[in-house]
Design an enzyme around this catalytic site. Structure first.
Site, PDB file in Angstrom:
ATOM      1  N   SER A   1      -7.981   0.765   2.971  1.00  0.00           N
ATOM      2  CA  SER A   1      -8.423   0.265   1.670  1.00  0.00           C
ATOM      3  C   SER A   1      -9.591  -0.694   1.865  1.00  0.00           C
ATOM      4  O   SER A   1      -9.854  -1.156   2.979  1.00  0.00           O
ATOM      5  CB  SER A   1      -7.268  -0.469   0.981  1.00  0.00           C
ATOM      6  OG  SER A   1      -7.708  -1.186  -0.151  1.00  0.00           O
ATOM      7  N   SER A   2     -10.298  -0.986   0.771  1.00  0.00           N
ATOM      8  CA  SER A   2     -11.325  -2.034   0.777  1.00  0.00           C
ATOM      9  C   SER A   2     -10.881  -3.264   0.006  1.00  0.00           C
ATOM     10  O   SER A   2     -11.653  -4.210  -0.143  1.00  0.00           O
ATOM     11  CB  SER A   2     -12.624  -1.505   0.158  1.00  0.00           C
ATOM     12  OG  SER A   2     -13.140  -0.436   0.908  1.00  0.00           O
TER      13      SER A   2
ATOM     14  N   ASP B   1      -7.698   8.375  -0.272  1.00  0.00           N
ATOM     15  CA  ASP B   1      -8.335   7.299   0.485  1.00  0.00           C
ATOM     16  C   ASP B   1      -8.283   7.561   1.988  1.00  0.00           C
ATOM     17  O   ASP B   1      -8.877   6.821   2.767  1.00  0.00           O
ATOM     18  CB  ASP B   1      -7.672   5.956   0.169  1.00  0.00           C
ATOM     19  CG  ASP B   1      -8.517   5.112  -0.764  1.00  0.00           C
ATOM     20  OD1 ASP B   1      -9.617   5.557  -1.147  1.00  0.00           O
ATOM     21  OD2 ASP B   1      -8.088   3.994  -1.117  1.00  0.00           O
TER      22      ASP B   1
ATOM     23  N   THR C   1      -9.726  -0.055  -9.523  1.00  0.00           N
ATOM     24  CA  THR C   1      -8.732  -1.054  -9.115  1.00  0.00           C
ATOM     25  C   THR C   1      -8.644  -2.159 -10.171  1.00  0.00           C
ATOM     26  O   THR C   1      -9.331  -2.114 -11.171  1.00  0.00           O
ATOM     27  CB  THR C   1      -9.152  -1.637  -7.740  1.00  0.00           C
ATOM     28  OG1 THR C   1      -9.424  -0.575  -6.845  1.00  0.00           O
ATOM     29  CG2 THR C   1      -8.123  -2.486  -7.070  1.00  0.00           C
TER      30      THR C   1
ATOM     31  N   GLU D   1      -6.102   3.993  -7.393  1.00  0.00           N
ATOM     32  CA  GLU D   1      -7.241   4.631  -6.718  1.00  0.00           C
ATOM     33  C   GLU D   1      -8.308   5.015  -7.718  1.00  0.00           C
ATOM     34  O   GLU D   1      -8.960   4.141  -8.256  1.00  0.00           O
ATOM     35  CB  GLU D   1      -6.815   5.815  -5.852  1.00  0.00           C
ATOM     36  CG  GLU D   1      -7.563   5.911  -4.517  1.00  0.00           C
ATOM     37  CD  GLU D   1      -8.939   6.575  -4.580  1.00  0.00           C
ATOM     38  OE1 GLU D   1      -9.342   7.175  -3.582  1.00  0.00           O
ATOM     39  OE2 GLU D   1      -9.624   6.472  -5.591  1.00  0.00           O
TER      40      GLU D   1
ATOM     41  N   ARG E   1       0.840  -1.195   0.000  1.00  0.00           N
ATOM     42  CA  ARG E   1       0.000   0.000   0.000  1.00  0.00           C
ATOM     43  C   ARG E   1       0.877   1.248   0.000  1.00  0.00           C
ATOM     44  O   ARG E   1       1.952   1.275   0.603  1.00  0.00           O
ATOM     45  CB  ARG E   1      -0.873  -0.004   1.252  1.00  0.00           C
ATOM     46  CG  ARG E   1      -1.903   1.124   1.361  1.00  0.00           C
ATOM     47  CD  ARG E   1      -2.955   1.025   0.309  1.00  0.00           C
ATOM     48  NE  ARG E   1      -4.156   1.806   0.666  1.00  0.00           N
ATOM     49  CZ  ARG E   1      -5.081   2.177  -0.191  1.00  0.00           C
ATOM     50  NH1 ARG E   1      -4.961   1.844  -1.458  1.00  0.00           N
ATOM     51  NH2 ARG E   1      -6.137   2.851   0.207  1.00  0.00           N
TER      52      ARG E   1
ATOM     53  N   GLY F   1     -13.177  -2.467  -7.595  1.00  0.00           N
ATOM     54  CA  GLY F   1     -14.484  -1.858  -7.360  1.00  0.00           C
ATOM     55  C   GLY F   1     -14.533  -0.908  -6.191  1.00  0.00           C
ATOM     56  O   GLY F   1     -15.611  -0.629  -5.675  1.00  0.00           O
ATOM     57  N   GLY F   2     -13.379  -0.409  -5.724  1.00  0.00           N
ATOM     58  CA  GLY F   2     -13.389   0.564  -4.641  1.00  0.00           C
ATOM     59  C   GLY F   2     -14.039   0.010  -3.397  1.00  0.00           C
ATOM     60  O   GLY F   2     -13.859  -1.143  -3.029  1.00  0.00           O
TER      61      GLY F   2
END
Length: 596
Positions: free
Chosen positions: A479-480, A455, A415, A435, A112, A502-503
């Site tokens: 993050s997801s 984010d 993503t 992002e 990350r 897909g965020g």
């Protein structure tokens, strides 16, 4: 600078719906869809399989597997190609989370991005103390974090690579020099982005001399990226973090009209981190995911744990007894209304905890054990009734840190996903991102820089309490991303590798695919094809054009505020199939799977 009162912060239109303790975070529009490819069939292989968001990346991964490479060898080659052919979603200028199975243990590699040392909690606030509009923060150097994808790939390759590092970049270098055909999806995303024309280097690369999006099928060459990848192939990841390339990155970030603080010392000091994966039992399976700073692994395990607790409390609520039903839609199936209700309610509870507790564990104590405790999740499950709760509040797991304010930032998108099984007993799931679409819109030496600092929470504190995901120097934004591996509990055998772009909706997409595979016994393609649905603790979201209208009516009758929207997942799934493997690629994007 002192923060403005909460009432002042709430004047910004983007965040109006997010303010006040009883309101959920706002959700930005999802990434645009470019069509649904009906009729895809599972791909089968005996020895190895690669799946990625673009067929050229899939081919690069399969080439490495055929040379005797490991899953990480394939992933490096695939990421290099994705940097070229899918610049809107991922690349070496962004970050990645990698979940790796070497046949004995699961490892989690955190690539990350980090905030520069010059970053501060107020940087996305305007002079009057109100948050910037998202685009104002995104475009330019202010949003750029220190890239991490390449360092994570190199760390994992040192431990598990079988092929020489320099070999892995061959396909991407060749494509960059000789050119590749602009795909329909890339063309559509270029056409939809109004900021490309305002970014000189990016405009010269992606627009015609007349300022139009490059046509579908036109040959796009990127000799600058070929040179960059050649340097990385020869010198290792440090070629990006030191010397000429590092100087080019910092120069581009700092000279922009919306400058950032990224410095050479930030790049030179970046380290990928190996973390302990988060794993929990779900029925007869063991599910492993990415730990914080990603919220994906925890939120997926929370959702599944809540659903399992519901079924244990009342067999009529066992999600396995609510399979999808036939529907006259391109997907061919639509989820059962009872299943959508239960999953959406479970996800509301998981997203509420996500906003309250999850952030970079190097800066905020994250109680993963408490959040994924079966006792705690059973307590949360008791909040689910016949009617939708509308909006969930965060729970109080054992050992919770209550000295934090919930994050009410908008929920964002864009993503890519790579899934691999090799012929050596290994497997990988990697979710990788810049992002938002086209990241910061800063093109440097052939690749795009991320905008991952957006984010972080734009608002650093509320009612005198700090937000866990506020910006701090050296910190990694929450993050997801939810790369996931599934195992049989009894035997320990790998069952599946999967994940999705897909965020903030990634969690929903992975949950849906897991339920399709495990509870509803669908093949991987059918599980991916299913209409997307769920809740980010705002409305109940269902995929426009794919969810049966009768299901929507039933949800509204149970108190759900239903939002029909494009839900552009890009899930890649590889599942054990007898002595071999079966894979499914998301029909909403242009991904593919291939194996031998």
């Amino acid at each position: 600078m002192r923060l403005a009162p909460l009432a002042t912060l709430c004047t910004l239109a983007l965040l109006t719906a997010a303010c006040g303790s009883s309101h959920p975070p706002a959700a930005l529009a999802p990434e645009i869809g470019t069509g649904y490819r009906s009729g895809l069939q599972p791909v089968h292989a005996k020895r190895h399989m690669a799946a990625a968001a673009n067929p050229l990346a899939t081919a690069a991964g399969l080439e490495m597997l055929r040379k005797g490479g490991s899953a990480i060898d394939a992933a490096v080659a695939m990421q290099a190609v994705l940097t070229l052919v899918e610049p809107q979603s991922s690349g070496i200028g962004g970050g990645a989370f990698i979940l790796y199975w070497d046949g004995r243990q699961v490892q989690a590699y955190d690539g990350r991005e980090t905030a520069p040392q010059g970053a501060n909690a107020m940087q996305f606030l305007k002079p009057d103390g109100t948050p910037m509009a998202f685009a104002q923060a995104q475009i330019g150097g202010l949003s750029v974090g220190v890239p991490g994808a390449l360092k994570a790939l190199e760390l994992a390759h040192r431990q598990h690579g079988k092929l020489p590092w320099k070999t892995l970049f061959g396909p991407a270098i060749e494509l960059a020099r000789n050119g590749f055909a602009v795909s329909p999806r890339l063309h559509a995303l270029i056409a939809a982005d109004r900021f490309i024309a305002r970014s000189p280097e990016l405009a010269r690369y992606l627009l015609t001399p007349e300022g139009k999006p490059l046509p579908v099928g036109s040959q796009l060459k990127n000799p600058a990226l070929a040179d960059t990848l050649q340097a990385i192939a020869s010198e290792g990841a440090d070629a990006l973090y030191q010397g000429r390339l590092a100087q080019a990155i910092t120069r581009q970030v700092n000279r922009h009209a919306n400058p950032g603080s990224l410095a050479l010392k930030d790049l030179a000091g970046y380290r990928a981190v190996e973390r302990q994966p988060v794993c929990a039992d779900y029925k007869q399976w063991r599910i492993c995911g990415m730990p914080p700073p990603s919220s994906g692994g925890v939120a997926v395990l929370q959702t599944l744990g809540i659903l399992e607790a519901l079924g244990q409390r009342d067999p009529r609520l066992n999600i396995a007894g609510m399979p999808p039903v036939p529907a006259a839609t391109p997907a061919g199936l639509t989820p059962d209304a009872n299943a959508v209700h239960l999953v959406a309610e479970a996800e509301r509870l998981a997203y509420a905890d996500r906003a309250q507790y999850l952030a970079d564990p190097g800066f905020v104590p994250v109680n993963v054990k408490g959040l994924t405790s079966s006792v705690y999740l059973a307590e949360r499950a008791r909040l689910i009734g016949e009617r939708s709760m509308g909006h969930a509040e965060a729970g109080v797991p054992p050992g919770a840190n209550l000295a934090l304010a919930p994050d009410r930032s908008p929920l964002r998108i864009s993503t890519s996903q790579v899934s691999v099984v090799d012929g050596l007993g290994g497997a990988l799931s990697m979710t990788t991102s810049v992002e938002a679409a086209f990241g910061s819109h800063l093109l440097v030496e052939g690749f795009l820089l991320n905008n991952q600092l957006t984010d972080f929470s734009f608002i650093p504190e509320e009612h005198g309490l700090p937000v866990a995901n506020r910006i701090e120097p050296g910190k990694r934004p929450r993050s997801s991303m939810a790369p996931t591996l599934v195992f049989e509990r009894a035997s320990g055998q790998l069952v599946a590798t999967l994940g999705s772009p897909g965020g903030s909706q990634i969690i929903q997409y992975v949950n849906k695919a897991l339920l399709g595979l495990l509870d509803w016994k669908l093949d991987p393609q059918a599980a991916v094809d299913l209409p997307n649905f769920g809740s980010r603790n705002v409305q109940t979201e269902v995929e426009a054009g794919l969810m049966g209208p009768q299901i929507i009516q039933q949800l509204r009758a149970r108190g759900h505020e239903v939002a029909e929207m494009e839900m552009t997942s890009g899930t890649q799934v590889i599942v054990r199939d007898g002595e071999g493997w079966a894979a499914g690629a998301d029909p909403r994007r242009e991904g593919s799977a291939a194996g031998d």
